[in-house]
Design a protein around this motif. Structure first.
Motif, PDB file in Angstrom:
ATOM      1  N   ASP A  57      -7.769   4.627 -11.400  1.00  0.00           N
ATOM      2  CA  ASP A  57      -6.876   3.464 -11.286  1.00  0.00           C
ATOM      3  C   ASP A  57      -6.395   3.273  -9.843  1.00  0.00           C
ATOM      4  N   TYR A  58      -6.045   4.381  -9.206  1.00  0.00           N
ATOM      5  CA  TYR A  58      -5.567   4.329  -7.816  1.00  0.00           C
ATOM      6  C   TYR A  58      -6.667   3.770  -6.896  1.00  0.00           C
ATOM      7  N   ASP A  59      -7.876   4.305  -7.046  1.00  0.00           N
ATOM      8  CA  ASP A  59      -8.997   3.833  -6.207  1.00  0.00           C
ATOM      9  C   ASP A  59      -9.257   2.349  -6.414  1.00  0.00           C
ATOM     10  N   ALA A  60      -9.207   1.896  -7.667  1.00  0.00           N
ATOM     11  CA  ALA A  60      -9.456   0.481  -7.955  1.00  0.00           C
ATOM     12  C   ALA A  60      -8.365  -0.395  -7.341  1.00  0.00           C
ATOM     13  N   GLN A  61      -7.104   0.021  -7.461  1.00  0.00           N
ATOM     14  CA  GLN A  61      -6.003  -0.768  -6.880  1.00  0.00           C
ATOM     15  C   GLN A  61      -6.061  -0.746  -5.369  1.00  0.00           C
ATOM     16  N   LEU A  72       0.823  -1.203   0.000  1.00  0.00           N
ATOM     17  CA  LEU A  72       0.000   0.000   0.000  1.00  0.00           C
ATOM     18  C   LEU A  72       0.860   1.257   0.000  1.00  0.00           C
ATOM     19  N   ASN A  73       1.952   1.207   0.737  1.00  0.00           N
ATOM     20  CA  ASN A  73       2.864   2.353   0.771  1.00  0.00           C
ATOM     21  C   ASN A  73       3.455   2.619  -0.610  1.00  0.00           C
ATOM     22  N   GLU A  74       3.853   1.548  -1.303  1.00  0.00           N
ATOM     23  CA  GLU A  74       4.393   1.697  -2.657  1.00  0.00           C
ATOM     24  C   GLU A  74       3.330   2.235  -3.614  1.00  0.00           C
ATOM     25  N   LEU A  75       2.103   1.744  -3.476  1.00  0.00           N
ATOM     26  CA  LEU A  75       1.004   2.231  -4.303  1.00  0.00           C
ATOM     27  C   LEU A  75       0.766   3.717  -4.045  1.00  0.00           C
ATOM     28  N   ASP A  76       0.711   4.095  -2.776  1.00  0.00           N
ATOM     29  CA  ASP A  76       0.491   5.500  -2.413  1.00  0.00           C
ATOM     30  C   ASP A  76       1.619   6.397  -2.928  1.00  0.00           C
ATOM     31  N   THR A  77       2.846   5.930  -2.769  1.00  0.00           N
ATOM     32  CA  THR A  77       4.001   6.711  -3.210  1.00  0.00           C
ATOM     33  C   THR A  77       3.980   6.909  -4.724  1.00  0.00           C
ATOM     34  N   GLY A  78       3.708   5.844  -5.460  1.00  0.00           N
ATOM     35  CA  GLY A  78       3.628   5.943  -6.919  1.00  0.00           C
ATOM     36  C   GLY A  78       2.517   6.874  -7.357  1.00  0.00           C
ATOM     37  N   TYR A  79       1.370   6.779  -6.693  1.00  0.00           N
ATOM     38  CA  TYR A  79       0.239   7.645  -7.005  1.00  0.00           C
ATOM     39  C   TYR A  79       0.591   9.110  -6.764  1.00  0.00           C
ATOM     40  N   GLU A  80       1.169   9.384  -5.603  1.00  0.00           N
ATOM     41  CA  GLU A  80       1.518  10.782  -5.270  1.00  0.00           C
ATOM     42  C   GLU A  80       2.542  11.346  -6.249  1.00  0.00           C
TER      43      GLU A  80
END
Length: 126
Positions: free
Chosen positions: A119-123, A76-84
């Motif tokens: 995409d972020y919300d779905a992931q 989740l941290n990696e997902l959040d970081t990539g999104y930001e």
């Protein structure tokens, strides 16, 4: 359980072993049944070993569960970081498009941001 070896009121107390040993050194009869005492003490050691094994297994399961939780948190941290990071790039490009008065690029960047958010919300839900 370990206290049973040291506690004087215990039927497997260390002092009983010492008393048997002293009696044998002095060529006296055993004050307690050595075979019975040895068997009971071994049974206590076996029980301690079993309990230690159960504790290690329980700790191992807890560590595995914790590792899974840590794994999910890392993902989740990696997902959040990539999104930001991606969002900031789009926003910086949008500011540049606004400053350049480029409406077409602004519209394109708004669409990219909507797509990124979807995409972020779905992931995140997955």
């Amino acid at each position: 359980m370990r206290c049973a070896f040291a506690h004087p009121a215990s039927d497997i107390a260390d002092y009983k072993v010492a008393r048997i040993y002293e009696a044998r050194i002095n060529a006296e009869p055993d004050p307690y049944s050595a075979d019975d005492l040895i068997a009971k003490r071994q049974a206590a050691r076996d029980r301690i070993g079993t309990l230690k094994k159960e504790i290690r297994e329980l700790r191992g399961e807890a560590e595995e569960a914790l590792s899974e939780d840590e794994q999910k948190a890392q993902e989740l941290n990696e997902l959040d970081t990539g999104y930001e990071r991606a969002k900031n790039q789009i926003l910086m490009a949008y500011v540049a498009a606004v400053m350049a008065d480029d409406a077409d690029t602004q519209m394109s960047l708004k669409a990219q941001l909507k797509e990124l958010d979807a995409d972020y919300d779905a992931q995140r839900k997955g």
